[in-house]
Design a protein around this motif. Structure first.
Motif, PDB file in Angstrom:
ATOM      1  N   GLU A  88      -3.939   3.204   8.715  1.00  0.00           N
ATOM      2  CA  GLU A  88      -5.242   3.346   8.080  1.00  0.00           C
ATOM      3  C   GLU A  88      -5.094   3.526   6.566  1.00  0.00           C
ATOM      4  OE1 GLU A  88      -7.400   6.738   9.405  1.00  0.00           O
ATOM      5  OE2 GLU A  88      -9.313   5.664   9.369  1.00  0.00           O
ATOM      6  N   CYS A  91      -4.479   0.306   4.974  1.00  0.00           N
ATOM      7  CA  CYS A  91      -5.703  -0.488   4.885  1.00  0.00           C
ATOM      8  C   CYS A  91      -6.536  -0.048   3.689  1.00  0.00           C
ATOM      9  CB  CYS A  91      -6.528  -0.332   6.157  1.00  0.00           C
ATOM     10  SG  CYS A  91      -5.965  -1.343   7.529  1.00  0.00           S
ATOM     11  N   HIS A  92      -6.679   1.240   3.548  1.00  0.00           N
ATOM     12  CA  HIS A  92      -7.498   1.738   2.447  1.00  0.00           C
ATOM     13  C   HIS A  92      -6.911   1.368   1.092  1.00  0.00           C
ATOM     14  CE1 HIS A  92      -9.674   4.614   5.278  1.00  0.00           C
ATOM     15  NE2 HIS A  92     -10.605   3.904   4.682  1.00  0.00           N
ATOM     16  N   LEU A 147      -7.724  -2.163   0.526  1.00  0.00           N
ATOM     17  CA  LEU A 147      -9.149  -2.281   0.216  1.00  0.00           C
ATOM     18  C   LEU A 147      -9.394  -1.864  -1.227  1.00  0.00           C
ATOM     19  CD1 LEU A 147     -11.464  -1.065   3.106  1.00  0.00           C
ATOM     20  CD2 LEU A 147     -11.467  -3.245   1.893  1.00  0.00           C
ATOM     21  N   LEU A 180      -8.351  -4.541  -3.605  1.00  0.00           N
ATOM     22  CA  LEU A 180      -9.346  -5.617  -3.624  1.00  0.00           C
ATOM     23  C   LEU A 180     -10.605  -5.171  -4.359  1.00  0.00           C
ATOM     24  CD1 LEU A 180      -9.202  -7.017   0.029  1.00  0.00           C
ATOM     25  CD2 LEU A 180      -8.246  -8.002  -2.053  1.00  0.00           C
ATOM     26  N   ALA A 206     -11.087  -8.534   2.788  1.00  0.00           N
ATOM     27  CA  ALA A 206     -11.838  -7.271   2.860  1.00  0.00           C
ATOM     28  C   ALA A 206     -12.575  -7.118   4.184  1.00  0.00           C
ATOM     29  CB  ALA A 206     -12.814  -7.186   1.692  1.00  0.00           C
ATOM     30  N   LEU A 256     -10.314  -6.325   6.877  1.00  0.00           N
ATOM     31  CA  LEU A 256      -9.785  -4.971   6.747  1.00  0.00           C
ATOM     32  C   LEU A 256     -10.766  -3.952   7.313  1.00  0.00           C
ATOM     33  CD1 LEU A 256      -8.071  -4.947   3.242  1.00  0.00           C
ATOM     34  CD2 LEU A 256      -7.034  -4.351   5.424  1.00  0.00           C
ATOM     35  N   LEU A 257     -12.048  -4.168   7.043  1.00  0.00           N
ATOM     36  CA  LEU A 257     -13.061  -3.241   7.547  1.00  0.00           C
ATOM     37  C   LEU A 257     -13.100  -3.302   9.068  1.00  0.00           C
ATOM     38  CD1 LEU A 257     -15.849  -3.756   4.884  1.00  0.00           C
ATOM     39  CD2 LEU A 257     -14.339  -1.785   5.211  1.00  0.00           C
ATOM     40  N   PHE A 291     -10.770  -4.076  10.923  1.00  0.00           N
ATOM     41  CA  PHE A 291      -9.523  -3.435  11.323  1.00  0.00           C
ATOM     42  C   PHE A 291      -9.690  -1.929  11.365  1.00  0.00           C
ATOM     43  CE2 PHE A 291      -4.797  -3.236  10.821  1.00  0.00           C
ATOM     44  CZ  PHE A 291      -4.510  -4.223  11.744  1.00  0.00           C
ATOM     45  N   LEU A 292     -10.308  -1.405  10.324  1.00  0.00           N
ATOM     46  CA  LEU A 292     -10.520   0.044  10.262  1.00  0.00           C
ATOM     47  C   LEU A 292     -11.393   0.504  11.420  1.00  0.00           C
ATOM     48  CD1 LEU A 292     -10.895   0.516   6.410  1.00  0.00           C
ATOM     49  CD2 LEU A 292      -9.134   1.489   7.891  1.00  0.00           C
TER      50      LEU A 292
END
Lengths: 130, 130
Positions: free
Chosen positions: A114, A117-118, A121, A124, B79, B82-83, B85-86
């Motif tokens: 996680e 991922c953040h 993000l 980006l 993006a 990724l969201l 994914f989260l």
DNA sequence: ACATACTTTTACGTAAAAGTCAATTAATAT
DNA sequence: ATATTAATTGACTTTTACGTAAAAGTATGT
């Protein structure tokens, strides 16, 4: 709380099918009373059902769950049996501790993923944040 | 630690059958190299296998495990993905937290049952203790 | 009395996750 | 060179935990 529940009441409360409840009965996991041919589930039947579903969530098979559930309502009277019983309990506990440790590890790993991922993000997003 | 493992080495280490390992391969969970037709499992294959078995112990289906395992090696670049994914991660975490709470409750209940057993044993034993 | 909504039993079907068996092929030991 | 051992593929079987459909019973409102 009411004394008795119909089959559909339980299916709704726990989001399972009537088939499932009857199956559990066939397998000797629950034994509801009858009014005529209709099943009447008592409060303790409902409790057993909760135990069963909890076992399912933990990935135990019905056979394993049967063992656990049976433990709750019948502690045997004879010493040898009691010792055997204690062994069963020890087994289940070992199983649960293993599961718990597996869970802790997995939770930590998920956290890492996680975070990754953040970060991405964020990278980006820094292009166009509000 | 060695670079590669044969199929039987892994079956022995993890107490699973060759059939199981090949099945996981068919399902796209692991993809060992070949020397000729023989499978060679790398260290990372072995790690994946560990993840799979951990998932199994927790009662996840292979499909769910595939999702989890896939998360570990591929964080997407876009993006939206990724969201998404989260979200998946959040789902898994909720699942794990539920399981953990189920475990805590069950452990406590088992303890009670165990106490009851010991009491009874004590009562029996007081007749003829050494 | 009748429709409607539940419920029951019986029977067969199915998906997931392997187990088992058979026929080959390849590697190793003697 | 050959016997033995290990590995492969493929097909079929099994177990668990229900799903689904059929046919019939029962309770309730109107």
């Amino acid at each position: 709380m009411r004394q008795f529940f119909t089959i559909t009441e339980l299916t709704r409360e726990f989001d399972i099918s009537t088939r499932t409840l009857r199956y559990y009965e066939d397998e000797g996991m629950i034994a509801p009373l009858r009014r005529g041919r209709r099943r009447l589930y008592s409060i303790s039947d409902r409790t057993r059902l909760k135990l069963i579903l909890r076992g399912k969530r933990l990935g135990f098979t019905l056979a394993e769950i049967r063992e656990i559930v049976t433990m709750y309502d019948a502690a045997p009277g004879e010493a040898g049996q009691l010792l055997h019983f204690l062994n069963k309990i020890a087994e289940r506990r070992a199983d649960l501790l293993q599961k718990r440790s597996d869970i802790e590890i997995t939770l930590r790993e998920l956290e890492e993923v996680e975070r990754g991922c953040h970060e991405r993000l964020g990278a980006l997003g820094s292009a166009d944040v509000d």
